[in-house]
Design a protein around this motif. Structure first.
Motif, PDB file in Angstrom:
ATOM      1  N   UNK A 187       4.711  10.308  -6.480  1.00 25.33           N
ATOM      2  CA  UNK A 187       5.815  10.665  -7.319  1.00 25.33           C
ATOM      3  C   UNK A 187       5.383  11.453  -8.808  1.00 25.33           C
ATOM      4  N   UNK A 188       3.984  10.783  -9.079  1.00 25.20           N
ATOM      5  CA  UNK A 188       3.190  11.114 -10.160  1.00 25.20           C
ATOM      6  C   UNK A 188       2.531  12.516 -10.242  1.00 25.20           C
ATOM      7  N   UNK A 189       2.286  12.742  -9.170  1.00 29.74           N
ATOM      8  CA  UNK A 189       1.192  13.793  -8.563  1.00 29.74           C
ATOM      9  C   UNK A 189       1.902  14.885  -7.155  1.00 29.74           C
ATOM     10  N   UNK A 190       2.731  15.273  -7.538  1.00 33.10           N
ATOM     11  CA  UNK A 190       3.984  16.205  -6.075  1.00 33.10           C
ATOM     12  C   UNK A 190       2.780  16.976  -5.104  1.00 33.10           C
ATOM     13  N   UNK A 191       2.747  17.122  -4.395  1.00 35.75           N
ATOM     14  CA  UNK A 191       1.982  17.810  -3.467  1.00 35.75           C
ATOM     15  C   UNK A 191       0.393  17.048  -2.717  1.00 35.75           C
ATOM     16  N   UNK A 192       0.194  15.510  -3.365  1.00 40.32           N
ATOM     17  CA  UNK A 192      -1.033  15.115  -3.157  1.00 40.32           C
ATOM     18  C   UNK A 192      -0.322  14.464  -1.712  1.00 40.32           C
ATOM     19  N   UNK A 193       0.514  13.959  -1.177  1.00 38.64           N
ATOM     20  CA  UNK A 193       0.406  13.281  -0.079  1.00 38.64           C
ATOM     21  C   UNK A 193      -1.108  11.875   0.518  1.00 38.64           C
ATOM     22  N   UNK A 194      -0.683  11.588  -0.518  1.00 41.07           N
ATOM     23  CA  UNK A 194      -1.999  10.339  -0.763  1.00 41.07           C
ATOM     24  C   UNK A 194      -0.672   9.061   0.572  1.00 41.07           C
ATOM     25  N   UNK A 195       0.060   9.138   0.869  1.00 41.36           N
ATOM     26  CA  UNK A 195       0.845   7.585   1.402  1.00 41.36           C
ATOM     27  C   UNK A 195       0.212   8.241   2.655  1.00 41.36           C
ATOM     28  N   UNK A 196      -0.172   9.008   3.526  1.00 41.49           N
ATOM     29  CA  UNK A 196      -0.599   8.860   4.737  1.00 41.49           C
ATOM     30  C   UNK A 196      -2.133   8.878   5.223  1.00 41.49           C
ATOM     31  N   UNK A 238       1.151  -1.518  -0.091  1.00 41.54           N
ATOM     32  CA  UNK A 238       0.140  -0.038   0.375  1.00 41.54           C
ATOM     33  C   UNK A 238       0.745   1.307   0.327  1.00 41.54           C
ATOM     34  N   UNK A 239       1.724   0.945   1.124  1.00 44.94           N
ATOM     35  CA  UNK A 239       2.496   2.363   0.892  1.00 44.94           C
ATOM     36  C   UNK A 239       3.053   2.607  -0.386  1.00 44.94           C
ATOM     37  N   UNK A 240       3.494   1.488  -0.834  1.00 45.15           N
ATOM     38  CA  UNK A 240       4.788   1.314  -2.498  1.00 45.15           C
ATOM     39  C   UNK A 240       3.794   2.415  -3.515  1.00 45.15           C
ATOM     40  N   UNK A 241       2.981   1.986  -3.755  1.00 50.23           N
ATOM     41  CA  UNK A 241       1.754   2.424  -4.260  1.00 50.23           C
ATOM     42  C   UNK A 241       1.188   3.666  -3.622  1.00 50.23           C
ATOM     43  N   UNK A 242       1.436   4.182  -2.475  1.00 51.43           N
ATOM     44  CA  UNK A 242       0.459   5.659  -2.297  1.00 51.43           C
ATOM     45  C   UNK A 242       1.308   6.854  -3.121  1.00 51.43           C
ATOM     46  N   UNK A 243       3.259   5.561  -2.801  1.00 51.21           N
ATOM     47  CA  UNK A 243       3.864   6.652  -2.442  1.00 51.21           C
ATOM     48  C   UNK A 243       4.116   6.329  -4.502  1.00 51.21           C
ATOM     49  N   UNK A 244       3.531   5.751  -5.032  1.00 49.25           N
ATOM     50  CA  UNK A 244       4.705   5.995  -6.372  1.00 49.25           C
ATOM     51  C   UNK A 244       3.805   6.800  -7.242  1.00 49.25           C
TER      52      UNK A 244
END
Length: 388
Positions: free
Chosen positions: A209-218, A200-206
């Motif tokens: 990376x494609x959408x700067x500022x998205x912060x979906x990881x949290x 999950x964290x790997x996909x969110x980090x990717x």
């Protein structure tokens, strides 16, 4: 003193195999840290299976290997509870609950239907369904002792779940962009439709990376932790189901034994020599008044380690409420993850690779069906709720 000597003898019996699993777990743990998409448990199972191909006679090591695959796995699940702050997850992850419950119900229903249609072994179908719907390897680790799954079934389920974890990590960020998902929508999709936390964290980090500022990881991580909480009710329900089956089996065996004894007594009263059945059929002992006594035991049937898992989560929650930071429990969480890697080494060592390959087709189809169903239902519920 005799009890002390007994425990000391048990420790000496188990130590060689446990130390072996610990030594083999170290490189697997390091590889898992270097390649989190794959994870230490998968490397551990693969290494164990490779060794098992060439080394079948383990002698004095086997007792410790068996202990690691069963008991150490249960201790690891207990320590997992220290990574769950129930209040924090409830406050932040409550909005994702409808999507989480829908996807879990879908995966379990899909597993049940295909278990019937494809004639997949029940324990394998349960492990794949729970692993796909909740949190991959951790859910399988918690469920396997409850349903008394064999090591080969655990290895097969984790392999299936891992396969679609990798696919999801590679496909979801691009596919989410093609579908026009918002940042919150992708966080919820990744958190509910990808199995393992590291994936999950790997996909969110990717995605970030494609959408700067998205912060979906949290957001994705919190959704995933909320989903992990479902281990508690699922394992309780499965434990009650297993207990019910064992009670029914004990009752049936008791009834058969009473019938056999009455038939034997009738034959003797007619002067006919009785023939005693096989010893395996004698499944209970006599009570104080000579009445049959069932062999079913609540304490033996119910997995007490699940209760300790809940206690650990409650302790974390109460201590966190008093202001202790979550980082204080980080060593326990790391120890839990390492112990799971150790247990997976033991599972791999106890796995017949040839048999695993021959029986893998239907479970892979089941894992694929559960994965696709979860991904589609997650998107569908988001659309209905207006999150997408």
């Amino acid at each position: 003193m005799s009890a002390f000597h007994s425990k000391f003898d048990n420790a000496r019996t188990y130590a060689p195999g446990v130390v072996l699993c610990m030594a083999l777990a170290v490189p697997c743990w390091l590889l898992g840290c270097a390649v989190p998409v794959v994870g230490g448990p998968v490397f551990a199972i693969l290494l164990g299976m490779l060794i098992a191909l060439a080394w079948r006679r383990r002698g004095a090591l086997q007792a410790g290997i068996q202990f690691t695959s069963k008991k150490v796995l249960q201790y690891a699940v207990i320590l997992l509870g220290f990574g769950l702050n129930l209040l924090q997850i409830a406050q932040v992850g409550l909005t994702s609950l409808p999507v989480i419950l829908s996807t879990i119900a879908t995966s379990l229903l899909m597993a049940f239907v295909l278990f019937r249609v494809l004639d997949i072994p029940g324990r394998v179908a349960t492990l794949v369904g729970v692993g796909s719907s909740i949190c991959g390897g951790s859910a399988i680790a918690a469920t396997a002792p409850v349903i008394k799954a064999k090591d080969e079934e655990v290895a097969l389920a984790i392999s299936v779940v891992f396969l679609f974890n990798v696919v999801a990590c590679l496909v979801f960020p691009t596919l989410g962009g093609m579908l026009g998902l918002s940042n919150d929508g992708f966080a919820l999709w990744a958190g509910t439709a990808i199995n393992d936390t590291s994936s999950v964290t790997a996909a969110a980090a990717a995605w970030d990376g494609l959408h700067p500022g998205a912060d979906t990881l949290t957001g994705a991580t919190i959704v995933k932790l909320t989903r992990t909480l479902m281990i508690i009710p699922i394992t309780f329900v499965l434990a009650l189901w297993v207990m019910r089956k064992e009670r029914q089996a004990a009752s049936l065996a008791e009834t058969c034994q009473i019938g056999a004894e009455r038939e034997c007594a009738g034959s003797q009263s007619q002067g006919v020599s009785s023939v005693q059945g096989p010893s395996s059929s004698r499944v209970q002992v006599k009570g104080s008044a000579g009445q049959p006594k069932s062999t079913f035991s609540f304490k033996r049937a119910f997995p007490l380690f699940i209760l300790w898992f809940v206690v650990a989560a409650c302790v974390t929650t109460m201590v966190g409420y008093c202001g202790v930071p979550a980082e204080a429990f980080e060593p326990m969480k790391l120890l839990s993850k390492f112990m799971i890697v150790m247990a997976m080494v033991a599972v791999g060592l106890n796995t017949d690779v040839v048999k695993l390959v021959k029986s893998g087709g239907k479970p892979i189809l089941l894992g694929f069906a559960c994965w696709v169903a979860i991904a589609c239902v997650s998107l569908g519920v988001q659309h209905v709720l207006g999150i997408w």
